[in-house]
Design an enzyme around this catalytic site. Structure first.
Site, mmCIF file in Angstrom:
data_model
loop_
_atom_site.group_PDB
_atom_site.id
_atom_site.type_symbol
_atom_site.label_atom_id
_atom_site.label_comp_id
_atom_site.label_asym_id
_atom_site.label_seq_id
_atom_site.Cartn_x
_atom_site.Cartn_y
_atom_site.Cartn_z
ATOM 1 C CG ASP A 49 -1.797 -1.141 1.435
ATOM 2 O OD1 ASP A 49 -3.009 -0.939 1.540
ATOM 3 O OD2 ASP A 49 -1.313 -2.276 1.459
ATOM 4 C CG LEU A 115 -3.088 -3.022 -2.308
ATOM 5 C CD1 LEU A 115 -1.717 -3.551 -1.921
ATOM 6 C CD2 LEU A 115 -4.179 -3.762 -1.590
ATOM 7 C CB THR A 118 -5.397 -3.557 2.579
ATOM 8 O OG1 THR A 118 -5.142 -2.431 1.753
ATOM 9 C CG2 THR A 118 -4.119 -3.966 3.289
ATOM 10 C CG HIS A 202 -15.793 -3.787 6.615
ATOM 11 N ND1 HIS A 202 -15.020 -3.784 5.478
ATOM 12 C CD2 HIS A 202 -14.949 -3.577 7.647
ATOM 13 C CE1 HIS A 202 -13.757 -3.581 5.809
ATOM 14 N NE2 HIS A 202 -13.678 -3.447 7.111
ATOM 15 N N GLY A 224 -13.481 -5.290 -1.430
ATOM 16 C CA GLY A 224 -13.008 -4.166 -2.235
ATOM 17 C C GLY A 224 -14.122 -3.320 -2.818
ATOM 18 C CG ASP A 251 -12.344 2.997 -0.163
ATOM 19 O OD1 ASP A 251 -11.424 2.214 -0.408
ATOM 20 O OD2 ASP A 251 -12.590 3.452 0.978
#
Ligand code: AMP
Ligand code: MG
Ligand code: MG
Length: 305
Positions: A49, A115, A118, A202, A224, A251
């Protein structure tokens, strides 16, 4: 002297740097030494990252003056000798909307997720990993670059045992220009289904309740923000639902620009637009995000019934 920027040159540099960052990310993964640090509970960062962000910002700063850049990682940018290629997209010059030919850098913000996914990267679920570079103009996304290091040029995923197939894929778009690098990837058996894509890492009760309101035929949980948005863009899913705090502007800026270029919509779960700003209180998408390429209002109405 004016430091105005031609958007095609900026996007060309972003593609070049994102592809080079992909080499860095693949090398770190193959080395087996990821150097994982926890920025917060459930928020890891690796050596990849950090090196990716340093490479991209160092290269952009060598070519463009006065760029406002918001990168995910808080890190120093060491001196860089990288000069990115600003001519990769020269053949597209005639397609560039006139209003993007000479942009005042004060009106632009570059959002970099060096990245994305992660957590999946640390778990070896590397097909979700992407480098995301989004460009906003006066608060709205106008261009995005995605680089997927762990797929082949068409985006086909393969296992670690077939890592020689990881030749990488670039997806880029400028709003108002044709998008060439995406395909309709709907499986024939999914034709008439309603498919939701949402977080694997999440997942919350609130997401569960939102999914029930839409009552889909299928729910895909994966990693992602970039990967899930690309699933909607390529018609592998109808709606990306994440009605929770967690994602940030870096994001979503690049995927949002590509989504807009194909006619899609990204709002919060109440249907409210996202403002792309450097204001720290706006960096987090506090209410969450909903992403579609069609029937956006229908899904927002269902979520709020
Ligand atoms: P996910 O869908 O859970 O993979 O999240 C998509 C992206 O949003 C991740 O790759 C992170 O960059 C970011 N994100 C989402 N939720 C969180 C969280 N709770 N903490 C940190 N980053 C998050
Ligand atoms: Mg991310
Ligand atoms: Mg990241």
């Amino acid at each position: 002297m004016s430091n105005n920027i031609n958007l095609l040159e900026l996007v060309s540099a972003c593609i070049d740097l994102a592809e080079q960052s992909g080499d860095i990310i693949r090398d770190v993964f193959k080395s087996g030494s990821l150097g994982v640090q926890m920025k917060a509970e459930d928020d890891p960062m690796t050596k990849a990252d950090l090196l990716s962000q340093q490479h991209i910002i160092g290269g952009l700063n060598n070519v463009f003056k006065d760029l406002i850049i918001v990168g995910e990682e808080s890190c120093e940018i060491p001196p860089s000798t990288t000069i990115p290629n600003i001519h990769k997209l020269d053949t597209q010059k005639d397609n560039l909307p006139q209003q993007f030919q000479s942009l005042d850098p004060k009106d632009l913000i570059i959002f970099i997720d060096p990245l994305d996914a992660t957590r999946e990267f640390t778990l070896g679920r590397v097909h979700c990993v992407m480098t995301l570079i989004g460009i906003s103009f006066k608060g709205k996304p106008i261009a995005g670059v995605i680089y997927q290091p762990f797929v082949d040029k068409e985006g086909h995923e393969s296992t670690r045992e077939e890592s020689d197939k990881w030749t990488g894929r670039t997806v880029w778009a400028i709003v108002g220009m044709p998008v060439e690098s995406v395909q309709d990837k709907r499986a024939p058996e999914d034709k008439d289904k309603v498919i939701i894509v949402t977080t694997a890492s999440h997942y919350t009760q609130k997401i569960e309740e939102s999914i029930k309101k839409i009552n889909p035929d299928k729910v895909i949980k994966t990693g992602g923000a970039g990967y899930k948005t690309l699933m909607v863009i390529e018609n592998r899913a109808d709606v990306y639902v994440f009605p929770s705090v967690g994602s940030k502007l870096w994001d979503i800026c690049a995927p949002h620009a590509i989504l807009l270029a194909v006619g899609g919509t990204l709002t919060d779960p109440f249907g409210k637009d996202i403002l792309y700003s450097t204001d720290p209180s706006l960096i987090e998408n506090k209410n969450g995000i909903v992403i579609t390429t069609g029937n956006h209002k229908k899904y927002i109405d269902l979520l709020n019934k």
